[in-house]
Enzyme design. Structure first.
Site, PDB file in Angstrom:
ATOM      1  CD1 TRP A  77      -3.222   0.854   0.767  1.00 34.11           C
ATOM      2  CD2 TRP A  77      -1.922   2.300   1.882  1.00 34.11           C
ATOM      3  NE1 TRP A  77      -3.953   1.996   1.005  1.00 34.11           N
ATOM      4  CE2 TRP A  77      -3.191   2.895   1.677  1.00 34.11           C
ATOM      5  CE3 TRP A  77      -0.942   3.033   2.556  1.00 34.11           C
ATOM      6  CZ2 TRP A  77      -3.502   4.173   2.123  1.00 34.11           C
ATOM      7  CZ3 TRP A  77      -1.249   4.313   3.003  1.00 34.11           C
ATOM      8  CH2 TRP A  77      -2.522   4.870   2.788  1.00 34.11           C
ATOM      9  CG  ASN A 103       3.772  -2.904   7.389  1.00 37.36           C
ATOM     10  OD1 ASN A 103       3.331  -1.859   6.913  1.00 37.36           O
ATOM     11  ND2 ASN A 103       3.172  -3.560   8.369  1.00 37.36           N
ATOM     12  N   GLY A 104       5.823  -0.097   6.850  1.00 39.98           N
ATOM     13  CA  GLY A 104       6.075   1.051   7.720  1.00 39.98           C
ATOM     14  C   GLY A 104       6.659   2.204   6.940  1.00 39.98           C
ATOM     15  CE  LYS A 491     -18.252   0.538   6.288  1.00 42.46           C
ATOM     16  NZ  LYS A 491     -17.764   1.092   7.480  1.00 42.46           N
ATOM     17  CD  GLU A 494     -14.927   2.790   4.663  1.00 46.02           C
ATOM     18  OE1 GLU A 494     -13.913   2.772   5.336  1.00 46.02           O
ATOM     19  OE2 GLU A 494     -15.953   2.155   4.994  1.00 46.02           O
ATOM     20  CG  HIS A 510     -27.626  26.436  10.206  1.00 47.49           C
ATOM     21  ND1 HIS A 510     -28.216  27.663  10.364  1.00 47.49           N
ATOM     22  CD2 HIS A 510     -28.149  25.646  11.173  1.00 47.49           C
ATOM     23  CE1 HIS A 510     -29.044  27.633  11.392  1.00 47.49           C
ATOM     24  NE2 HIS A 510     -29.030  26.399  11.895  1.00 47.49           N
ATOM     25  CE  LYS A 610     -10.967  -5.250   8.544  1.00 46.07           C
ATOM     26  NZ  LYS A 610     -12.022  -4.251   8.397  1.00 46.07           N
TER      27      LYS A 610
HETATM   28  C1  G6P Z   1      -8.754   2.405   7.980  1.00 46.26           C
HETATM   29  C2  G6P Z   1      -9.868   1.500   7.516  1.00 46.26           C
HETATM   30  C3  G6P Z   1     -11.187   1.908   8.168  1.00 46.26           C
HETATM   31  C4  G6P Z   1     -11.024   1.935   9.683  1.00 46.26           C
HETATM   32  C5  G6P Z   1      -9.887   2.872  10.097  1.00 46.26           C
HETATM   33  C6  G6P Z   1      -9.594   2.778  11.577  1.00 46.26           C
HETATM   34  O1  G6P Z   1      -8.898   3.667   7.432  1.00 46.26           O
HETATM   35  O2  G6P Z   1      -9.987   1.543   6.117  1.00 46.26           O
HETATM   36  O3  G6P Z   1     -12.196   0.976   7.835  1.00 46.26           O
HETATM   37  O4  G6P Z   1     -12.218   2.339  10.269  1.00 46.26           O
HETATM   38  O5  G6P Z   1      -8.695   2.497   9.403  1.00 46.26           O
HETATM   39  O6  G6P Z   1      -9.107   1.500  11.860  1.00 46.26           O
HETATM   40  P1  G6P Z   1      -9.105   0.813  13.260  1.00 46.26           P
HETATM   41  O7  G6P Z   1      -8.469  -0.524  13.024  1.00 46.26           O
HETATM   42  O8  G6P Z   1      -8.277   1.672  14.178  1.00 46.26           O
HETATM   43  O9  G6P Z   1     -10.509   0.707  13.735  1.00 46.26           O
END
Ligand code: G6P
Length: 615
Positions: A77, A103-104, A491, A494, A510, A610
């Site tokens: 990502w 990762n990071g 939702k 997304e 407003h 995620k």
């Molecule tokens: C990402 C995901 C969201 C999630 C958010 C917070 O942006 O796409 O679906 O709500 O992270 O994630 P968490 O694991 O902290 O609930």
């Protein structure tokens, strides 16, 4: 954000890594890659886009492979450098004998890169990760020991990393290290695994060791050695995973999201189990480690979270203030961390997170701890970094959630807030016993009411079909369902990429009302019996007067609604304060079916991940 899988052992290495990456694909999917140790050769494969492209590439090139005995894989990502083949992992050093997946984010990568270029390293990508490859190779040139080279290198890294490194000269040996990014070792017989998250390995082993910050793991097929940053060998606890591989199967549903929406009744029963078993008895929340006397006098709570968890937190604020009379602030973690907050030792700070790995929330929690606040974590991952920071931990037990869009974890968080709010109300005696008893009675019925909603999907599917061509929506409500409006709109955004905004209904006039016409539907969440119903109805009339198409999500039986609204989606009768646990479900389904009609990639929407482990 990215996913990592490493494997050394007797199985088909390519399949193990591809399976593992498949189960991590929710973490990122811009590009994918794999490096294999294959009878003295180090082979690297990379593809752009989703994992299926890497699978196809490896299938097409399998004639090249003799007998791979270990490997590391990655799905990306993008953070530093666009999604491209050259930026895909694994990254190599100049001579190509050393490979790294990461990762990071490495914060000091520019300085390191400049130093390494001066030393003659040739960079190919724009990533921060490539710096690690050159750095470790440089150290390896001195020590000729991969473990020492990794240890010396990570000492120079600033930022967050979970890495796996292999070298052509040291076949079937993977060195892993982590700081502020998760990494887990899977233990087997004659095989071992290393991954950024357990779904990658759960098909093969339940025996795991979690790597902590600044620890280094040396993984071969027969041994896993873990040391601290100074090289001291550590004796680590082996943990047995509670999850079954079946959690990663769609069980006949078209998408994980649909499966996870349908799992909500059982998930909620699970959350309530053992905590609310008799409505005549107080809620049991032994997980809250604060003394009851302290809770009695508690007058400030701050809840920090991101995304969907932030919406659960908002519902939590309404609940705790309403039932327990404690003042609650709710803030996005990314805001909390960059301002002077009023958190102190008398504050209860609640962190909410599905993954328990969200970087912004972790930083916020650390800051709250520095200020001596008691930190309570509500998470679906009791094995996460956030859980480890918790003074009190409420695991929500929703099971692995694979779809990027959170659904069942949201419901589980919501129900946890109901339990917490009732628990606090019982301690503080802020609500009379009979009212609380009625509330608990209704709370227990929520799962069967959701089952009722799930038993007839036609009205929601019809609504989705009717509205799937609209480009803009406003979701409105007031009171506790404002959180539902925000979450429903999120939702839709997304997974369908349709512009949807959640807004307090009373605020429509407003500003946003200026946008209303026949092209912008207004969806209203309105539950009769409470104090907001009539008010929201008036706000809908105002929208109708501007020709907006109207959708109602309601438990009302009022036939008159058909004269005002173009579509009325009905849910079972419910007390307003409990209604968010029901109203969220049709909105998840509406977003799902709209995205599905539009042919979107429901489980893996573009640009999202995620678990967002970067700030
Ligand atoms: C990402 C995901 C969201 C999630 C958010 C917070 O942006 O796409 O679906 O709500 O992270 O994630 P968490 O694991 O902290 O609930």
């Amino acid at each position: 954000m990215c996913g990592i899988v490493g494997y050394v052992g007797y199985r088909d290495v390519v399949s193990v890594i591809l399976n593992g990456l498949t189960n991590l694909e929710y973490r990122g999917y811009d590009s994918a890659g794999m490096a294999l140790q294959d009878c003295g050769e180090l082979r690297i494969y990379k593809t752009l886009g989703k994992l299926i492209n890497l699978k196809n590439e490896l299938e097409a090139k399998k004639y090249e492979l003799k007998h791979p005995s270990s490997g590391i894989g990655h799905i990306r990502w993008a953070t530093h450098g666009s999604p491209s083949l050259v930026n895909a992992h694994p990254h190599t050093c100049t001579c190509g004998r050393l490979v790294v997946v990461h990762n990071g984010i490495i914060e000091n990568y520019k300085e390191l890169r400049e130093e390494l270029i001066k030393k003659g390293c040739k960079f190919k990508s724009q990533t921060d990760t490539e710096t690690i490859a050159h750095l470790v190779a440089d150290e390896y040139a001195n020590s000729k020991d991969l473990e020492i080279a990794v240890r010396n290198s990570v000492k120079k890294l600033q930022g967050a990393y979970a890495i796996c490194v292999m070298h052509k000269d040291t076949p079937d040996l993977i060195v892993g290290a982590r700081k502020h990014a998760p990494m887990v070792i899977g233990l087997g017989e004659g095989e071992n695994f290393i991954a950024s998250d357990i779904p990658a390995i759960i098909e093969y082993t339940k025996k795991t060791i979690y790597l902590e910050d600044n620890e280094i793991a040396v993984v071969t097929k027969d041994k896993v050695k873990i040391t601290d940053i100074n090289g001291k060998e550590l004796v680590k606890k082996t943990e047995i995973l509670p999850w079954e591989p079946v959690a990663l199967s769609k069980l006949g549903y078209k998408h994980f999201m649909l499966k996870e929406i349908h799992e909500q009744p059982d998930v909620i029963r699970n959350v309530l189990n053992g905590k609310l078993y008799d409505i005549d008895e107080p809620v049991i929340l032994n997980e809250v480690k604060l003394d009851k006397e302290i809770l009695k006098n508690l007058n400030k709570i701050q809840i920090i979270a991101c995304g969907t968890s932030l919406h659960a937190a908002l519902a939590g604020k309404y609940l705790i203030e309403d039932l327990a009379g404690i003042s609650v602030e709710v803030e996005a973690s990314s805001e909390y961390i960059y301002r002077r907050t009023t958190t102190d030792s008398s504050t209860l700070v609640i962190g909410v997170s599905q993954s328990g790995e969200t970087a912004d929330t972790i930083t916020a929690i650390k800051q709250a701890k520095e200020k001596k606040a008691h930190v309570l974590i509500i998470t679906n991952r009791p094995d996460s970094n956030m859980a480890r920071l918790a003074d009190s931990l409420i695991p929500v037990n929703a099971g692995i959630e694979v779809s990027v869009a959170a659904t069942k974890s949201y419901s589980a968080q919501l129900i946890s807030f109901y339990l917490l709010a009732i628990y606090l109300a019982e301690i503080k005696e802020t609500v009379d016993k009979q009212s609380l008893k009625n509330l608990k009675h209704e709370l227990i019925q929520i799962p069967s009411k959701i089952e009722e909603i799930l038993s007839d999907l036609k009205p929601i599917q019809n609504c989705a079909r009717k509205f799937s061509s609209y480009k803009n929506f406003i979701y409105i409500s007031r009171g506790i369902n404002l959180s539902t409006a925000y979450e429903g709109a999120l939702k839709l955004k997304e997974i369908s990429y349709i512009n949807a905004t959640g807004y307090p209904a009373g605020e429509l006039k407003h500003g946003p009302i200026a946008m209303l016409d026949e092209t912008m539907p207004v969806l209203a969440v309105l539950i009769p019996g409470g104090i907001t119903y009539e008010k929201i109805l008036s706000n809908c009339e105002e929208a109708k007067a501007r020709n907006a198409k109207l959708i109602a999500l309601t438990s009302s039986n009022d036939d008159n609604l058909k004269n005002i609204f173009d579509v009325v989606i009905k849910i079972p009768k419910v007390n307003e304060i409990l209604s968010p646990a029901l109203t969220c479900v049709p909105l998840q389904l509406l977003a799902y079916y709209i995205a599905e009609f539009l042919g979107k990639d429901v489980d893996q929407p573009r640009n999202l991940a995620k678990s967002v482990t970067v700030e």
